[in-house]
Structure formats: structure tokens, C-alpha cells
Design a protein around this motif. Structure first.
Motif, short mmCIF file in Angstrom:
data_model
loop_
_atom_site.label_atom_id
_atom_site.label_comp_id
_atom_site.label_asym_id
_atom_site.label_seq_id
_atom_site.Cartn_x
_atom_site.Cartn_y
_atom_site.Cartn_z
N TYR A 30 0.84 -1.20 0.00
CA TYR A 30 0.00 0.00 0.00
C TYR A 30 0.88 1.26 0.00
CZ TYR A 30 -3.47 3.45 1.50
OH TYR A 30 -4.28 4.55 1.58
N ALA A 31 1.97 1.24 0.77
CA ALA A 31 2.90 2.37 0.79
C ALA A 31 3.52 2.58 -0.60
CB ALA A 31 4.00 2.16 1.83
N LEU A 32 3.83 1.49 -1.28
CA LEU A 32 4.34 1.58 -2.65
C LEU A 32 3.31 2.27 -3.55
CD1 LEU A 32 6.24 0.86 -5.04
CD2 LEU A 32 5.07 -1.35 -5.12
N TYR A 33 2.07 1.84 -3.46
CA TYR A 33 0.99 2.44 -4.24
C TYR A 33 0.89 3.95 -3.95
CZ TYR A 33 -3.82 3.68 -5.47
OH TYR A 33 -4.94 4.31 -5.95
N LEU A 34 0.93 4.32 -2.68
CA LEU A 34 0.87 5.74 -2.32
C LEU A 34 2.09 6.49 -2.85
CD1 LEU A 34 -0.41 5.50 1.37
CD2 LEU A 34 -1.70 6.34 -0.63
N GLY A 35 3.25 5.85 -2.78
CA GLY A 35 4.47 6.48 -3.30
C GLY A 35 4.38 6.75 -4.79
N VAL A 36 3.79 5.81 -5.53
CA VAL A 36 3.59 6.01 -6.97
C VAL A 36 2.66 7.20 -7.20
CG1 VAL A 36 2.56 4.99 -9.05
CG2 VAL A 36 4.10 3.63 -7.61
N LEU A 37 1.62 7.31 -6.37
CA LEU A 37 0.70 8.44 -6.50
C LEU A 37 1.37 9.77 -6.14
CD1 LEU A 37 -2.62 6.89 -5.13
CD2 LEU A 37 -2.02 7.38 -7.51
N VAL A 38 2.26 9.76 -5.17
CA VAL A 38 3.02 10.97 -4.82
C VAL A 38 3.88 11.38 -6.01
CG1 VAL A 38 4.89 11.88 -3.37
CG2 VAL A 38 3.05 10.54 -2.34
N ARG A 39 4.54 10.40 -6.61
CA ARG A 39 5.40 10.66 -7.78
C ARG A 39 4.57 11.21 -8.94
NH1 ARG A 39 10.48 11.25 -8.30
NH2 ARG A 39 11.45 10.37 -10.12
N ARG A 40 3.39 10.61 -9.15
CA ARG A 40 2.50 11.06 -10.22
C ARG A 40 2.03 12.49 -9.95
NH1 ARG A 40 -2.05 6.96 -11.23
NH2 ARG A 40 -0.26 5.78 -11.96
N THR A 41 1.73 12.81 -8.70
CA THR A 41 1.32 14.16 -8.33
C THR A 41 2.44 15.15 -8.61
OG1 THR A 41 -0.12 13.27 -6.59
CG2 THR A 41 0.46 15.61 -6.43
N ARG A 42 3.66 14.77 -8.25
CA ARG A 42 4.81 15.65 -8.43
C ARG A 42 5.04 15.99 -9.91
NH1 ARG A 42 8.41 17.00 -5.07
NH2 ARG A 42 7.92 15.43 -3.53
N SER A 43 4.78 15.03 -10.79
CA SER A 43 5.06 15.26 -12.21
C SER A 43 3.84 15.74 -13.01
CB SER A 43 5.62 13.99 -12.85
OG SER A 43 4.66 12.95 -12.78
N ALA A 44 2.66 15.77 -12.40
CA ALA A 44 1.45 16.20 -13.10
C ALA A 44 1.45 17.72 -13.27
CB ALA A 44 0.21 15.75 -12.34
N GLU A 45 0.58 18.17 -14.16
CA GLU A 45 0.45 19.61 -14.41
C GLU A 45 -1.01 19.99 -14.50
OE1 GLU A 45 2.66 20.60 -17.90
OE2 GLU A 45 4.54 19.85 -17.10
N GLY A 46 -1.28 21.27 -14.26
CA GLY A 46 -2.62 21.82 -14.45
C GLY A 46 -3.68 21.21 -13.56
N GLU A 47 -4.84 20.95 -14.17
CA GLU A 47 -5.99 20.41 -13.44
C GLU A 47 -5.72 19.02 -12.85
OE1 GLU A 47 -9.04 21.58 -12.42
OE2 GLU A 47 -8.12 23.48 -13.01
N ALA A 48 -4.98 18.22 -13.60
CA ALA A 48 -4.65 16.88 -13.11
C ALA A 48 -3.89 16.96 -11.80
CB ALA A 48 -3.85 16.11 -14.15
N LYS A 49 -2.96 17.90 -11.72
CA LYS A 49 -2.16 18.07 -10.49
C LYS A 49 -3.05 18.54 -9.35
CE LYS A 49 2.15 19.77 -8.74
NZ LYS A 49 3.53 19.84 -9.16
N LYS A 50 -3.97 19.48 -9.64
CA LYS A 50 -4.87 19.97 -8.60
C LYS A 50 -5.72 18.84 -8.03
CE LYS A 50 -5.29 24.70 -10.30
NZ LYS A 50 -6.16 25.70 -10.92
N GLU A 51 -6.20 17.97 -8.90
CA GLU A 51 -7.01 16.83 -8.45
C GLU A 51 -6.20 15.86 -7.61
OE1 GLU A 51 -10.34 15.94 -8.51
OE2 GLU A 51 -10.46 18.06 -9.07
N LEU A 52 -4.98 15.58 -8.04
CA LEU A 52 -4.12 14.65 -7.29
C LEU A 52 -3.73 15.21 -5.93
CD1 LEU A 52 -1.91 13.30 -10.21
CD2 LEU A 52 -3.46 11.94 -8.79
N ILE A 53 -3.50 16.51 -5.87
CA ILE A 53 -3.12 17.15 -4.60
C ILE A 53 -4.22 16.96 -3.55
CG2 ILE A 53 -2.77 19.41 -3.49
CD1 ILE A 53 -1.10 20.19 -5.96
N LYS A 54 -5.47 16.96 -3.99
CA LYS A 54 -6.59 16.78 -3.07
C LYS A 54 -6.53 15.43 -2.34
CE LYS A 54 -9.83 19.65 -5.67
NZ LYS A 54 -11.05 19.63 -6.49
N GLY A 55 -5.88 14.44 -2.96
CA GLY A 55 -5.77 13.12 -2.34
C GLY A 55 -4.81 13.07 -1.16
N LYS A 56 -3.98 14.11 -1.01
CA LYS A 56 -2.99 14.18 0.09
C LYS A 56 -2.17 12.90 0.19
CE LYS A 56 -5.66 17.51 2.71
NZ LYS A 56 -6.27 17.88 3.98
#
Length: 156
Positions: A30-56
């Protein structure tokens, strides 16, 4: 004064470490999964990044990682303690040595957190590498632990 542990406690205590470690292994995935999502958030842009940030995901990843660090250390010590109580010694072999190595890996990985928070990319890549090695060892440990459990059960 000698404190004698009842036989029934000695027998069933042998199942605490493996049960909790399998739970930690699942939590590691599960930590691996969250880490992938953190990485995805870091590299996202625009609206996609705003949506991912909401997931904390960064906060969740940090919290799960902290839980893993504490759990790994405590449950490793429990396993060693139960083995010593039941056998009067520790069995120095691949399972014990890899488990101790994993404890060192997770501590080192967690120690990189302040550097990652300061934006050090080398610390991020080191954290990822250490945790991949840790997961591979954890998977191997899970199966060697089952073999040890089978030996314990066959002697009951």
C-alpha cells in the motif's frame, strides 16, 4: 527468581511475528501504491495536479511509512524474542540476517525524509531504490517464514 512461561503461551506466541509481518508486507505494498501516486502528483500539471493534490497522498505515504518503520522494528524484535524464549537461542541464518538487514534498510530509507522534503532528488532516488530492495527482501522473507512455520507446526 525464575519466571516460567506457560507452554500454551510459548506455542501460540510463535504465530505473532509471522502474522504481523504478513500484515506489514501488505501495508508495504500500500505504501508503494501511495508512493507512486506521490510521484504522479509531483510530475502532473494543471488540473490533473490539482485533483491529485486533493488526495494528500504525500501525507498518507509519510504516515504509512512511519507506521511501517515502527512496526518493522518492533515486530522484528518480537520475532527474535519469541525465538529466544522458545529455543534458548537465535538461529543465525538467512531469514534472521535478511530481517536485520531489512530493519536497517527501512531505517535508512526513513532517514532520507528530511532531505526529500528539502527537494534533494538524490535522496528521493535513494529512497525508492532502498524500498524496492526492501520489498524484494520482504517478499523473500515471507516465503522463508512460511517454511519456518511449517517446521514449527510439524513439531507440534
Amino acid at each position: 527468581m525464575s519466571l516460567e512461561i506457560p507452554t500454551s503461551v510459548k506455542v501460540w506466541s510463535q504465530f505473532i511475528h509471522p502474522t504481523l509481518m504478513w500484515i506489514l508486507f501488505a501495508l508495504s505494498l500500500y505504501a508503494l501504491y501511495l508512493g507512486v501516486l506521490v510521484r504522479r502528483t509531483r510530475s502532473a500539471e494543471g488540473e490533473a495536479k490539482k485533483e491529485l493534490i486533493k488526495g494528500k497522498f504525500n501525507i498518507k505515504h509519510y504516515q504509512v511509512g512511519s507506521l511501517l518503520l515502527a512496526g518493522m522494528i518492533i515486530i522484528t524484535l518480537i520475532g527474535m524474542g519469541v525465538t529466544y524464549i522458545n529455543n534458548g537461542k537465535l538461529f543465525v541464518g538467512p531469514h534472521l540476517l535478511a530481517g536485520l538487514g531489512m530493519t536497517g534498510l527501512i531505517a535508512t530509507s526513513a532517514a532520507l525524509s528530511p532531505l526529500m522534503q528539502k527537494g534533494q532528488n538524490w535522496a528521493r532516488y535513494s529512497h525508492i531504490f532502498l524500498n524496492v530492495v526492501l520489498l524484494v527482501l520482504f517478499g523473500w522473507q515471507a516465503f522463508t517464514g512460511v517454511e519456518i512455520l511449517q517446521r514449527i507446526i510439524s513439531k507440534m
